[in-house]
Design a protein around this motif. Sequence first.
Motif, PDB file in Angstrom:
ATOM      1  N   GLU A 140      18.900  34.229  20.848  1.00  0.00           N
ATOM      2  CA  GLU A 140      19.082  35.618  20.425  1.00  0.00           C
ATOM      3  C   GLU A 140      19.563  35.730  18.987  1.00  0.00           C
TER       4      GLU A 140
ATOM      5  N   TYR B 122      26.606  46.679  15.273  1.00  0.00           N
ATOM      6  CA  TYR B 122      25.763  45.567  14.842  1.00  0.00           C
ATOM      7  C   TYR B 122      26.073  45.253  13.384  1.00  0.00           C
TER       8      TYR B 122
ATOM      9  N   GLN C 262      22.503  35.800  17.765  1.00  0.00           N
ATOM     10  CA  GLN C 262      23.638  36.698  17.591  1.00  0.00           C
ATOM     11  C   GLN C 262      24.776  36.264  18.496  1.00  0.00           C
TER      12      GLN C 262
ATOM     13  N   SER D 242      28.449  49.770  20.932  1.00  0.00           N
ATOM     14  CA  SER D 242      28.092  48.534  20.236  1.00  0.00           C
ATOM     15  C   SER D 242      28.012  48.778  18.738  1.00  0.00           C
TER      16      SER D 242
ATOM     17  N   HIS E   7      28.306  43.007  17.748  1.00  0.00           N
ATOM     18  CA  HIS E   7      27.170  42.085  17.662  1.00  0.00           C
ATOM     19  C   HIS E   7      27.126  41.502  16.260  1.00  0.00           C
TER      20      HIS E   7
ATOM     21  N   VAL F 252      24.887  39.632  14.139  1.00  0.00           N
ATOM     22  CA  VAL F 252      23.454  39.362  14.193  1.00  0.00           C
ATOM     23  C   VAL F 252      23.011  38.578  12.958  1.00  0.00           C
TER      24      VAL F 252
ATOM     25  N   ILE G  90      28.006  37.898  20.450  1.00  0.00           N
ATOM     26  CA  ILE G  90      28.457  39.218  20.898  1.00  0.00           C
ATOM     27  C   ILE G  90      29.925  39.106  21.291  1.00  0.00           C
TER      28      ILE G  90
ATOM     29  N   TRP H 201      31.288  46.324  22.138  1.00  0.00           N
ATOM     30  CA  TRP H 201      30.758  45.036  21.717  1.00  0.00           C
ATOM     31  C   TRP H 201      30.490  45.034  20.217  1.00  0.00           C
TER      32      TRP H 201
END
Length: 167
Positions: free
Chosen positions: A55, A26, A57, A24, A69, A71, A59, A67
């Motif tokens: 959330e 971010y 975010q 992931s 993200h 955010v 994804i 992934w």
Amino acid sequence: MEGMIRMSGSSNEFQGNAIKAVCSIYVPVRNPIMSAQWWQQHFGLGFAVPFNPAEAQAIMKLSDGQWLHLVETGGQVDNQFLNKAGYEMFRFTFEVRGIEVLHDRLQSNGVRIEQLKDRDSCGINFVFYDLDGNKFDVNEVVSVHRTAAEADKVKAHLFNLAYPKSQ
């Protein structure tokens, strides 16, 4: 025991590096939905899971399953940093296929991109910025993923070089 890692307090042992991959990433953004649409439009990414506004975010799923993200942040959106020489570094390099197609698409769609670089055995790279000004790098090692003739054509296309006609 060089190369061996023993997990503290455990009898589990394994050889080599304990980190397999990045699963992931971010990225700080101001508006996750707008950012997700931007990534869909320019890179063809789809949602990994349905968007949940609670959330804050979005994804997205990369082609190999990782992934991305997106955010939402109320703070500063700043995904880059200065290296010791003062160059503004990106935090991620994405591996791509068809770098010439991607470069042309981003350029024709008005995405902010920097100059292409041929790094020989390290591949062809260029930097792009998302909607929020986050800086990313993309790379394709054309000498590994394509024949020599195909790599020459890609370089000729991207760097406006004369390409010798096929024999």
